[in-house]
Design a protein around this motif. Structure first.
Motif, PDB file in Angstrom:
ATOM      1  N   MET A 289      -9.714   3.405   1.832  1.00 57.18           N
ATOM      2  CA  MET A 289     -10.384   1.827   1.168  1.00 57.18           C
ATOM      3  C   MET A 289     -11.728   2.395   0.647  1.00 57.18           C
ATOM      4  O   MET A 289     -12.739   3.522   0.780  1.00 57.18           O
TER       5      MET A 289
ATOM      6  N   PRO B 108      -5.162 -13.506   3.253  1.00 57.70           N
ATOM      7  CA  PRO B 108      -6.531 -14.522   3.573  1.00 57.70           C
ATOM      8  C   PRO B 108      -6.662 -15.409   4.772  1.00 57.70           C
ATOM      9  O   PRO B 108      -7.498 -15.761   5.667  1.00 57.70           O
ATOM     10  N   LYS B 109      -5.839 -15.057   5.895  1.00 56.06           N
ATOM     11  CA  LYS B 109      -5.632 -14.912   6.671  1.00 56.06           C
ATOM     12  C   LYS B 109      -7.042 -14.617   7.343  1.00 56.06           C
ATOM     13  O   LYS B 109      -7.801 -15.017   8.557  1.00 56.06           O
TER      14      LYS B 109
ATOM     15  N   ALA C  68     -12.217 -15.237  10.055  1.00 56.03           N
ATOM     16  CA  ALA C  68     -14.164 -15.010  10.245  1.00 56.03           C
ATOM     17  C   ALA C  68     -14.757 -16.584   9.647  1.00 56.03           C
ATOM     18  O   ALA C  68     -15.507 -16.491  10.569  1.00 56.03           O
TER      19      ALA C  68
ATOM     20  N   PRO D 127      -4.356   0.685  10.607  1.00 55.67           N
ATOM     21  CA  PRO D 127      -3.854   1.231   9.312  1.00 55.67           C
ATOM     22  C   PRO D 127      -4.110   1.104   8.209  1.00 55.67           C
ATOM     23  O   PRO D 127      -5.828   0.619   8.083  1.00 55.67           O
TER      24      PRO D 127
ATOM     25  N   VAL E  49     -14.189  -9.041   8.780  1.00 62.36           N
ATOM     26  CA  VAL E  49     -14.219  -9.241   7.492  1.00 62.36           C
ATOM     27  C   VAL E  49     -13.777  -7.916   7.272  1.00 62.36           C
ATOM     28  O   VAL E  49     -13.311  -6.765   5.932  1.00 62.36           O
ATOM     29  N   ALA E  50     -14.764  -6.670   7.842  1.00 57.63           N
ATOM     30  CA  ALA E  50     -13.974  -5.198   7.463  1.00 57.63           C
ATOM     31  C   ALA E  50     -12.851  -4.662   7.934  1.00 57.63           C
ATOM     32  O   ALA E  50     -12.290  -3.977   6.958  1.00 57.63           O
ATOM     33  N   PHE E  51     -12.130  -4.949   8.852  1.00 52.76           N
ATOM     34  CA  PHE E  51     -10.550  -4.881   9.303  1.00 52.76           C
ATOM     35  C   PHE E  51     -10.094  -6.107   7.417  1.00 52.76           C
ATOM     36  O   PHE E  51      -9.005  -5.428   7.784  1.00 52.76           O
ATOM     37  N   TRP E  52     -10.533  -7.013   7.566  1.00 52.71           N
ATOM     38  CA  TRP E  52      -9.750  -7.726   6.582  1.00 52.71           C
ATOM     39  C   TRP E  52      -9.255  -7.256   5.198  1.00 52.71           C
ATOM     40  O   TRP E  52      -8.657  -7.036   4.195  1.00 52.71           O
ATOM     41  N   ALA E  53     -10.845  -6.340   4.200  1.00 56.10           N
ATOM     42  CA  ALA E  53     -11.143  -5.879   3.591  1.00 56.10           C
ATOM     43  C   ALA E  53     -10.084  -5.071   3.314  1.00 56.10           C
ATOM     44  O   ALA E  53      -9.389  -3.219   2.773  1.00 56.10           O
ATOM     45  N   ALA E  54      -9.599  -3.596   4.415  1.00 61.58           N
ATOM     46  CA  ALA E  54      -9.113  -2.287   4.484  1.00 61.58           C
ATOM     47  C   ALA E  54      -7.967  -2.479   5.325  1.00 61.58           C
ATOM     48  O   ALA E  54      -7.553  -0.729   4.913  1.00 61.58           O
ATOM     49  N   SER E  55      -7.667  -2.956   6.610  1.00 61.31           N
ATOM     50  CA  SER E  55      -6.931  -2.038   6.814  1.00 61.31           C
ATOM     51  C   SER E  55      -5.412  -3.836   6.708  1.00 61.31           C
ATOM     52  O   SER E  55      -4.270  -3.988   7.571  1.00 61.31           O
ATOM     53  N   THR E  56      -5.479  -4.942   6.006  1.00 60.08           N
ATOM     54  CA  THR E  56      -4.350  -6.099   6.687  1.00 60.08           C
ATOM     55  C   THR E  56      -3.990  -6.378   4.883  1.00 60.08           C
ATOM     56  O   THR E  56      -3.242  -7.297   4.573  1.00 60.08           O
ATOM     57  N   GLY E  57      -4.890  -5.449   3.913  1.00 62.14           N
ATOM     58  CA  GLY E  57      -4.299  -6.233   2.629  1.00 62.14           C
ATOM     59  C   GLY E  57      -4.410  -6.937   1.902  1.00 62.14           C
ATOM     60  O   GLY E  57      -4.396  -7.066   1.151  1.00 62.14           O
ATOM     61  N   GLY E  58      -5.567  -7.221   3.126  1.00 64.15           N
ATOM     62  CA  GLY E  58      -6.112  -8.530   2.297  1.00 64.15           C
ATOM     63  C   GLY E  58      -6.229  -9.861   1.989  1.00 64.15           C
ATOM     64  O   GLY E  58      -5.587 -11.305   1.331  1.00 64.15           O
TER      65      GLY E  58
ATOM     66  N   LEU F  83     -17.528  -6.534   0.453  1.00 59.67           N
ATOM     67  CA  LEU F  83     -16.350  -6.350   0.365  1.00 59.67           C
ATOM     68  C   LEU F  83     -15.704  -6.950   0.434  1.00 59.67           C
ATOM     69  O   LEU F  83     -14.169  -7.445   0.563  1.00 59.67           O
TER      70      LEU F  83
ATOM     71  N   GLN G 165      -9.799 -13.388   6.635  1.00 57.44           N
ATOM     72  CA  GLN G 165     -10.894 -14.430   6.210  1.00 57.44           C
ATOM     73  C   GLN G 165     -10.687 -15.569   7.386  1.00 57.44           C
ATOM     74  O   GLN G 165     -12.577 -16.462   7.594  1.00 57.44           O
ATOM     75  N   MET G 166      -9.926 -16.880   7.117  1.00 61.40           N
ATOM     76  CA  MET G 166     -10.159 -17.805   8.078  1.00 61.40           C
ATOM     77  C   MET G 166     -10.338 -16.816   9.106  1.00 61.40           C
ATOM     78  O   MET G 166     -11.147 -18.403   9.911  1.00 61.40           O
TER      79      MET G 166
ATOM     80  N   ALA H 149      -4.755  -0.557   4.608  1.00 66.73           N
ATOM     81  CA  ALA H 149      -3.710  -0.965   4.238  1.00 66.73           C
ATOM     82  C   ALA H 149      -4.782  -2.211   3.507  1.00 66.73           C
ATOM     83  O   ALA H 149      -4.872  -2.541   3.556  1.00 66.73           O
ATOM     84  N   PRO H 150      -6.173  -1.274   2.367  1.00 63.70           N
ATOM     85  CA  PRO H 150      -6.875  -1.913   1.612  1.00 63.70           C
ATOM     86  C   PRO H 150      -6.460  -3.456   0.960  1.00 63.70           C
ATOM     87  O   PRO H 150      -4.984  -3.005   0.436  1.00 63.70           O
ATOM     88  N   ALA H 151      -7.576  -4.512   0.717  1.00 65.33           N
ATOM     89  CA  ALA H 151      -7.537  -5.011   0.196  1.00 65.33           C
ATOM     90  C   ALA H 151      -6.415  -4.958  -1.286  1.00 65.33           C
ATOM     91  O   ALA H 151      -7.186  -3.918  -1.713  1.00 65.33           O
TER      92      ALA H 151
END
Lengths: 101, 209
Positions: free
Chosen positions: B1, A57-58, A63, B119, A46-55, B52, A60-61, B121-123
């Protein structure tokens, strides 16, 4: 709160979980170590989801898939504990020196 | 972030709590307490996930773990020695190796996290994250979601089959008995032999009868 600090927290929980899974004799305590390791994997995902995937939804999937893995591990672990206790009256790993009864 | 100061303070509190309670899991004498320390650790991680903006995953994690730890406490009371922690207990094997493995994995993972350039790229649009996840679950990723459901159903059937009293080779309480090689042969009486063995074994259970 940034990605590095989140990953360090996840690494600390993973380290504690690995210690528990390797060192505990009791089946349930051993499973707690495995749980902690999956817990840290969820946190890192979830940390990677929030910081480096641009949010996306995949992220979180993934997780949610980890949570499924955790539930399956727990269910089968408990089933094996019940079965091993019935067959051997064993509750620690040291009592299972051989697999065949 | 980048996050605001109150969120940072909450993060430090929850992170320290999650790590400290994870450590206490393996430092308490009582297994039931260990289960609830583990639950506390999961609640800390779930709270960080909520910070988060992954509210759904964070809350589901807490909910799932609350149920799971209750089951775990029951299993301990049913099967384990010394579940209440009335006697001091340190039941470990290969202790030094395990400590070394834990510390090494922490150092390697933390070092990898610090040395790698991820990379940045914050949400964005985080207030709609739960809605997007719901659309993803029943849209593009439905196959993954349904596969997880089918796997859980298979696990339930398998767990009941493994834990049921009546096993494949007879009563589970008698241990596994091999089927005869010839169709008219008697079933091997492995159980009587095994019970005899058990009686001679020194009891590892301390004070538990």
């Amino acid at each position: 709160m940034n990605l590095d600090s989140l990953l360090i927290v996840a690494a600390a929980i993973f380290g504690i979980g690995l210690y528990g899974a390797l060192s505990q004799q009791s089946f349930v305590m051993l499973m707690m170590g495995l749980e902690l390791m999956i817990n840290s994997a969820i946190l890192a995902t979830v940390a990677f989801w929030a910081a480096s995937t641009g949010g996306s939804p995949k992220g979180q999937m993934l997780a949610i898939v980890f949570m499924t893995v955790m539930a399956i591990e727990m269910a089968l672990g408990f089933a094996l504990i019940v079965n091993v206790y019935r067959a051997r009256k064993a509750d620690i790993t040291e009592k299972l020196k051989k697999l065949k009864a | 972030m980048s996050t605001s100061a109150p969120v940072d303070v909450l993060f430090v509190l929850f992170a320290a709590g999650a790590i400290a309670t994870a450590y206490l899991v393996f430092r308490t004498d009582s297994m039931v307490r260990a289960a609830y320390w583990l639950l506390a650790s999961f609640v800390g991680v779930g709270a960080i996930l909520v910070l988060l903006k992954a509210e759904f995953v964070g809350l589901v994690l807490m909910l799932m773990m609350a149920g799971e730890m209750t089951i775990m406490a029951f299993v301990m009371v049913m099967f384990m020695m010394n579940p209440a922690g009335l006697n001091p207990m340190l039941m470990v094997h290969q202790h030094k190796t395990a400590i070394a493995a834990g510390v090494t994995s922490f150092l390697v993972l933390a070092g990898a996290a610090l040395l790698t350039d991820f990379p940045n790229a914050p949400a964005t649009q985080t207030s709609r994250a739960t809605e997007e996840l719901g659309t993803e679950l029943l849209g593009e990723s439905m196959l993954v979601f349904e596969t997880a459901g089918a796997a859980l159903l298979g696990t339930m059937v398998g767990a009941v089959a493994v834990a049921s009293r009546r096993g494949r080779y007879g009563d589970a309480e008698e241990g596994s008995i091999e089927p005869p090689l010839q169709p008219d042969e008697e079933w091997a009486q492995a159980s009587a032999h095994r019970t005899e063995e058990d009686e001679h074994e020194p009891s590892v259970h301390g004070g538990h009868s």
